[in-house]
Enzyme design. Structure first.
Site, PDB file in Angstrom:
ATOM      1  N   HIS A 114       0.822  -1.218   0.000  1.00  0.00           N
ATOM      2  CA  HIS A 114       0.000   0.000   0.000  1.00  0.00           C
ATOM      3  C   HIS A 114       0.854   1.266   0.000  1.00  0.00           C
ATOM      4  O   HIS A 114       1.978   1.284   0.507  1.00  0.00           O
ATOM      5  CB  HIS A 114      -0.917   0.007   1.241  1.00  0.00           C
ATOM      6  N   SER A 164      10.205   0.907  -5.187  1.00  0.00           N
ATOM      7  CA  SER A 164      10.219   1.650  -6.448  1.00  0.00           C
ATOM      8  C   SER A 164      11.646   2.035  -6.812  1.00  0.00           C
ATOM      9  O   SER A 164      12.502   2.191  -5.934  1.00  0.00           O
ATOM     10  CB  SER A 164       9.382   2.912  -6.257  1.00  0.00           C
ATOM     11  N   TYR A 177       7.193  11.091  -1.550  1.00  0.00           N
ATOM     12  CA  TYR A 177       7.073   9.663  -1.895  1.00  0.00           C
ATOM     13  C   TYR A 177       8.458   9.016  -1.964  1.00  0.00           C
ATOM     14  O   TYR A 177       8.692   7.935  -1.385  1.00  0.00           O
ATOM     15  CB  TYR A 177       6.343   9.551  -3.239  1.00  0.00           C
TER      16      TYR A 177
HETATM   17  P1  NDP Z   1      -2.463   2.512  -6.063  1.00  0.00           P
HETATM   18  O1  NDP Z   1      -2.513   3.980  -5.746  1.00  0.00           O
HETATM   19  O2  NDP Z   1      -3.143   2.037  -7.288  1.00  0.00           O
HETATM   20  O3  NDP Z   1      -3.033   1.681  -4.839  1.00  0.00           O
HETATM   21  C1  NDP Z   1      -2.717   2.050  -3.540  1.00  0.00           C
HETATM   22  C2  NDP Z   1      -3.426   1.096  -2.602  1.00  0.00           C
HETATM   23  O4  NDP Z   1      -3.159   1.509  -1.258  1.00  0.00           O
HETATM   24  C3  NDP Z   1      -4.923   1.117  -2.786  1.00  0.00           C
HETATM   25  O5  NDP Z   1      -5.428  -0.186  -2.596  1.00  0.00           O
HETATM   26  C4  NDP Z   1      -5.403   2.050  -1.682  1.00  0.00           C
HETATM   27  O6  NDP Z   1      -6.732   1.668  -1.355  1.00  0.00           O
HETATM   28  C5  NDP Z   1      -4.405   1.714  -0.574  1.00  0.00           C
HETATM   29  N1  NDP Z   1      -4.248   2.818   0.389  1.00  0.00           N
HETATM   30  C6  NDP Z   1      -4.093   4.143   0.133  1.00  0.00           C
HETATM   31  N2  NDP Z   1      -4.000   4.829   1.286  1.00  0.00           N
HETATM   32  C7  NDP Z   1      -4.122   3.928   2.286  1.00  0.00           C
HETATM   33  C8  NDP Z   1      -4.140   4.040   3.704  1.00  0.00           C
HETATM   34  N3  NDP Z   1      -4.012   5.207   4.342  1.00  0.00           N
HETATM   35  N4  NDP Z   1      -4.303   2.904   4.425  1.00  0.00           N
HETATM   36  C9  NDP Z   1      -4.452   1.695   3.817  1.00  0.00           C
HETATM   37  N5  NDP Z   1      -4.430   1.545   2.486  1.00  0.00           N
HETATM   38  C10 NDP Z   1      -4.272   2.648   1.718  1.00  0.00           C
HETATM   39  O7  NDP Z   1      -0.908   2.131  -6.075  1.00  0.00           O
HETATM   40  P2  NDP Z   1      -0.082   1.274  -7.149  1.00  0.00           P
HETATM   41  O8  NDP Z   1      -0.781   0.005  -7.397  1.00  0.00           O
HETATM   42  O9  NDP Z   1       0.265   2.148  -8.282  1.00  0.00           O
HETATM   43  O10 NDP Z   1       1.258   0.986  -6.350  1.00  0.00           O
HETATM   44  C11 NDP Z   1       1.383  -0.165  -5.550  1.00  0.00           C
HETATM   45  C12 NDP Z   1       2.808  -0.284  -5.081  1.00  0.00           C
HETATM   46  O11 NDP Z   1       3.695  -0.264  -6.207  1.00  0.00           O
HETATM   47  C13 NDP Z   1       3.256   0.872  -4.169  1.00  0.00           C
HETATM   48  O12 NDP Z   1       4.072   0.393  -3.138  1.00  0.00           O
HETATM   49  C14 NDP Z   1       4.058   1.757  -5.107  1.00  0.00           C
HETATM   50  O13 NDP Z   1       5.038   2.508  -4.431  1.00  0.00           O
HETATM   51  C15 NDP Z   1       4.695   0.713  -6.014  1.00  0.00           C
HETATM   52  N6  NDP Z   1       5.101   1.276  -7.281  1.00  0.00           N
HETATM   53  C16 NDP Z   1       4.151   1.687  -8.187  1.00  0.00           C
HETATM   54  C17 NDP Z   1       4.549   2.261  -9.367  1.00  0.00           C
HETATM   55  C18 NDP Z   1       3.568   2.729 -10.388  1.00  0.00           C
HETATM   56  O14 NDP Z   1       4.010   3.348 -11.382  1.00  0.00           O
HETATM   57  N7  NDP Z   1       2.276   2.450 -10.249  1.00  0.00           N
HETATM   58  C19 NDP Z   1       5.972   2.464  -9.700  1.00  0.00           C
HETATM   59  C20 NDP Z   1       6.870   1.998  -8.674  1.00  0.00           C
HETATM   60  C21 NDP Z   1       6.436   1.417  -7.523  1.00  0.00           C
HETATM   61  P3  NDP Z   1      -7.786   2.578  -0.564  1.00  0.00           P
HETATM   62  O15 NDP Z   1      -7.854   3.887  -1.294  1.00  0.00           O
HETATM   63  O16 NDP Z   1      -9.039   1.777  -0.650  1.00  0.00           O
HETATM   64  O17 NDP Z   1      -7.268   2.702   0.819  1.00  0.00           O
END
Ligand code: NDP
Length: 282
Positions: A114, A164, A177
């Site tokens: 997350h 990341s 971030y």
């Molecule tokens: P998303 O933004 O699509 O998803 C984030 C998730 O975290 C959601 O399920 C959200 O659900 C949850 N979330 C957000 N805030 C909270 C909170 N306060 N408490 C609990 N849950 C929370 O992220 P990505 O899928 O894009 O990224 C996933 C991982 O991959 C991360 O660790 C990111 O750093 C890493 N990453 C992603 C990249 C990209 O380009 N997409 C690149 C490099 C790394 P909800 O809102 O329901 O809480």
């Protein structure tokens, strides 16, 4: 040319020497995935489900989690339970681990994925936001890992950390971030050594991702950069395989490894490329 050829040979050798993945090893595996309501976490939940795992998924939005859990069951998950939690709270991270251990009778995989939302913009001095983001993206990770360690030790389990390239290589517009991901890499990099030195049963996999085509990432970078984005479902599968084969590191897509090395080998060229890969007009 010789340098480039040697790098390619080294990468091919590493790929070939990687242990092979047995999908059957995930049948019935007890897995907790965080941030599983959307993006890469959601895709990981579906892959684990297809492999027949027993899942607990978590994020903040209960209704969305319910839908993801239902789809997991239809894809073949042996169990798919969900718990809504806010990782910015003091107590929720540990509560989620307790819930998963109790409902699944232990834990084989803890997949920390997350992240809290953070603006894609120049740093304007909002220290409070960084403090909050550290709680969500970093402190909750170490709380959950510590809470789960006993269970993972008993099951010869795995800790899978989704990180990341920005946790190894700073980039503009994402200072808060980037800081949280550097913290994650530093902490779990140290823990990796400590577990190895203690001859622990628990493996740690730190996954370094480049740009992935999740909605939240695409919303931020659309029109700002032409850096290619890779599919979330493929990223998710690679993360799962890395954890299941107990490899310490994943670089996805593969060239993120070379990009990361370039910052030390050719720092000024790398800085030039970074600063010019975004459309910005002061
Ligand atoms: P998303 O933004 O699509 O998803 C984030 C998730 O975290 C959601 O399920 C959200 O659900 C949850 N979330 C957000 N805030 C909270 C909170 N306060 N408490 C609990 N849950 C929370 O992220 P990505 O899928 O894009 O990224 C996933 C991982 O991959 C991360 O660790 C990111 O750093 C890493 N990453 C992603 C990249 C990209 O380009 N997409 C690149 C490099 C790394 P909800 O809102 O329901 O809480």
């Amino acid at each position: 040319k010789i340098l480039l050829a040697s790098i390619c040979v080294a990468f091919i050798a590493v790929k070939w020497s990687a242990p092979s993945f047995n999908p059957e090893s995930l049948r019935g595996a007890r897995v907790l995935v965080t941030g599983a309501s959307t993006g890469i976490g959601e895709q990981m939940a579906y892959h684990y489900a297809r492999f027949g795992a027993q899942l607990v998924i978590t994020a903040r939005r209960e209704k969305v989690l319910q839908q993801v859990a239902e789809k997991c069951l239809s894809l073949g998950a042996q169990k798919a339970l969900y718990i809504a939690a806010d990782m910015g709270s003091e107590s929720d991270p540990e509560k989620v681990v307790d819930f998963a251990r109790e409902k699944l009778g232990g834990l084989d995989y803890l997949v920390l994925n997350h992240i809290g939302p953070s603006p894609f913009s120049m740093w304007e001095g909002n220290v409070e936001h960084v403090r909050w983001l550290m709680k969500v993206n970093f402190f909750s990770y170490i709380q959950m890992a510590w809470k789960a360690l006993d269970s993972l030790e008993q099951s010869k389990g795995s800790l899978v950390i989704v990180s990341s390239l920005l946790g190894k290589m700073p980039s503009p517009f994402v200072a808060p971030y980037t800081s949280t991901k550097f913290a994650v890499n530093g902490f779990f990099g140290a823990l990796y050594h400590e577990l190895a030195m203690r001859k622990s049963n628990v493996s740690i996999s730190i996954c370094t991702l480049g740009l992935i085509d999740t909605d939240s990432a695409m919303e931020k970078v659309r029109g700002v950069t032409d850096v290619p984005a890779y599919p979330a479902t493929d990223a998710a599968l690679n993360i799962i395989i890395t954890g299941a084969t107990r490899q310490p590191e994943l670089f996805y897509p593969w060239f993120t490894h070379i990009v990361n090395l370039s910052k030390d080998w050719i720092p000024s060229a790398t800085s030039y490329i970074i600063q010019n890969s975004y459309k910005y007009d002061p």
